[in-house]
Motif scaffolding. Structure first.
Motif, PDB file in Angstrom:
ATOM      1  N   LYS A 202       0.622  -1.204  -0.112  1.00  0.00           N
ATOM      2  CA  LYS A 202      -0.112  -0.079   0.011  1.00  0.00           C
ATOM      3  C   LYS A 202       0.779   1.326  -0.131  1.00  0.00           C
ATOM      4  N   THR A 203       1.850   1.379   0.964  1.00  0.00           N
ATOM      5  CA  THR A 203       2.741   2.433   1.118  1.00  0.00           C
ATOM      6  C   THR A 203       3.432   2.679  -0.423  1.00  0.00           C
ATOM      7  N   GLN A 204       4.004   1.721  -1.387  1.00  0.00           N
ATOM      8  CA  GLN A 204       4.438   1.763  -2.469  1.00  0.00           C
ATOM      9  C   GLN A 204       3.410   2.241  -3.518  1.00  0.00           C
ATOM     10  N   LEU A 205       2.485   1.857  -3.401  1.00  0.00           N
ATOM     11  CA  LEU A 205       1.230   2.131  -4.249  1.00  0.00           C
ATOM     12  C   LEU A 205       1.042   3.725  -4.015  1.00  0.00           C
ATOM     13  N   GLN A 206       0.836   4.250  -3.047  1.00  0.00           N
ATOM     14  CA  GLN A 206       0.548   5.399  -2.646  1.00  0.00           C
ATOM     15  C   GLN A 206       1.809   6.383  -3.080  1.00  0.00           C
ATOM     16  N   HIS A 207       3.049   5.892  -3.272  1.00  0.00           N
ATOM     17  CA  HIS A 207       3.832   6.624  -3.640  1.00  0.00           C
ATOM     18  C   HIS A 207       4.097   6.700  -5.123  1.00  0.00           C
ATOM     19  N   LEU A 208       3.561   5.708  -5.633  1.00  0.00           N
ATOM     20  CA  LEU A 208       3.580   5.855  -7.084  1.00  0.00           C
ATOM     21  C   LEU A 208       2.407   6.556  -7.828  1.00  0.00           C
ATOM     22  N   LEU A 209       1.321   6.624  -6.910  1.00  0.00           N
ATOM     23  CA  LEU A 209       0.190   7.488  -7.255  1.00  0.00           C
ATOM     24  C   LEU A 209       0.075   8.676  -7.007  1.00  0.00           C
ATOM     25  N   GLY A 210       1.051   8.881  -5.984  1.00  0.00           N
ATOM     26  CA  GLY A 210       0.852  10.319  -5.403  1.00  0.00           C
ATOM     27  C   GLY A 210      -0.060  10.632  -4.311  1.00  0.00           C
ATOM     28  N   ARG A 211      -0.196   9.629  -3.857  1.00  0.00           N
ATOM     29  CA  ARG A 211      -1.492   9.654  -2.639  1.00  0.00           C
ATOM     30  C   ARG A 211      -0.876   9.614  -1.313  1.00  0.00           C
ATOM     31  N   GLY A 212       0.719   9.468  -1.060  1.00  0.00           N
ATOM     32  CA  GLY A 212       1.253   9.517   0.173  1.00  0.00           C
ATOM     33  C   GLY A 212       1.597  10.833   0.705  1.00  0.00           C
TER      34      GLY A 212
END
Length: 212
Positions: A202-212
């Motif tokens: 989830k953390t990596q996906l947030q980073h990829l999508l700019g959601r973190g």
């Protein structure tokens, strides 16, 4: 070369590492992010590609040669990439795929011993410039992963029934690809607790999508 506005994320690994579970948990994580998410798999994803999946995975009296296996996989990938993945990416979707091109290098290259030059040629044709933005490689010792796979209450397909030596070669090929492309791959310890892995993903996906 930028060919689409969406994001393409793949999950890789040998049998028994928990890919399917983590794919579903990743999808649950994205539900509140306001982005279309498409979940698919390889081989498969479209009606024709799913039919080809049955041809290559079903145990049969006639042996499937490594070359035939490789070409069927890429035929399915060509249909999948062109008819499902690329249109979704052009819409701006997040596409999460259970295996993609790395699997051919690992299974048919590492496992079957096919020269990667032949795989490269087919990949160029089937993928037509499409490559994942991020790949999660769920890794575990083969003896642990296969024990998990065999504990599932279902019959093994033709590839799942392969030898431990075959899967050792597949795993080694996956890890070699991850070392060669560290910017794309995230290698995760598949023996870790499910929730811990899901949080990392989830953390990596947030980073990829700019959601973190």
């Amino acid at each position: 070369m930028s060919i689409r506005p969406g994001y393409f994320v793949t999950f890789e690994g040998i049998e028994g590492v928990g890919k399917s579970t983590q794919v579903q948990l990743a999808v649950e994580s994205t539900r509140d992010w306001g982005i279309e998410t498409l979940v698919t798999r390889e081989p498969g994803g479209t009606p024709l590609a799913e039919a080809l999946r049955g041809l290559v995975l079903q145990a049969r009296e006639e042996a499937v040669t490594p070359a035939a296996e490789l070409m069927i996989m890429h035929a399915a990938r060509a249909q999948h990439s062109h008819n499902l993945i690329k249109p979704a990416l052009h819409r701006g979707a997040l596409v999460i795929c259970d295996r993609y091109a790395d699997a051919s290098y690992a299974y048919q290259g590492g496992g079957r011993g096919i020269d990667t030059r032949f795989i490269d040629s087919l990949a160029q044709l089937a993928q037509d410039g499409l490559s994942p933005d991020l790949t999660f490689l769920l890794d575990a010792p083969v003896v642990i992963a296969l024990a998990r796979a065999k504990s599932r209450a279902q019959a093994c397909d033709r590839i799942e029934a392969e030898t431990m030596g075959f899967f050792e070669r597949v795993r080694a090929s996956y890890l070699a690809r991850a070392r060669a492309e560290p910017d794309r791959f995230r290698v995760l310890d598949a023996t870790a607790p499910v929730d811990f892995l899901a949080t990392q993903i989830k953390t990596q996906l947030q980073h990829l999508l700019g959601r973190g």
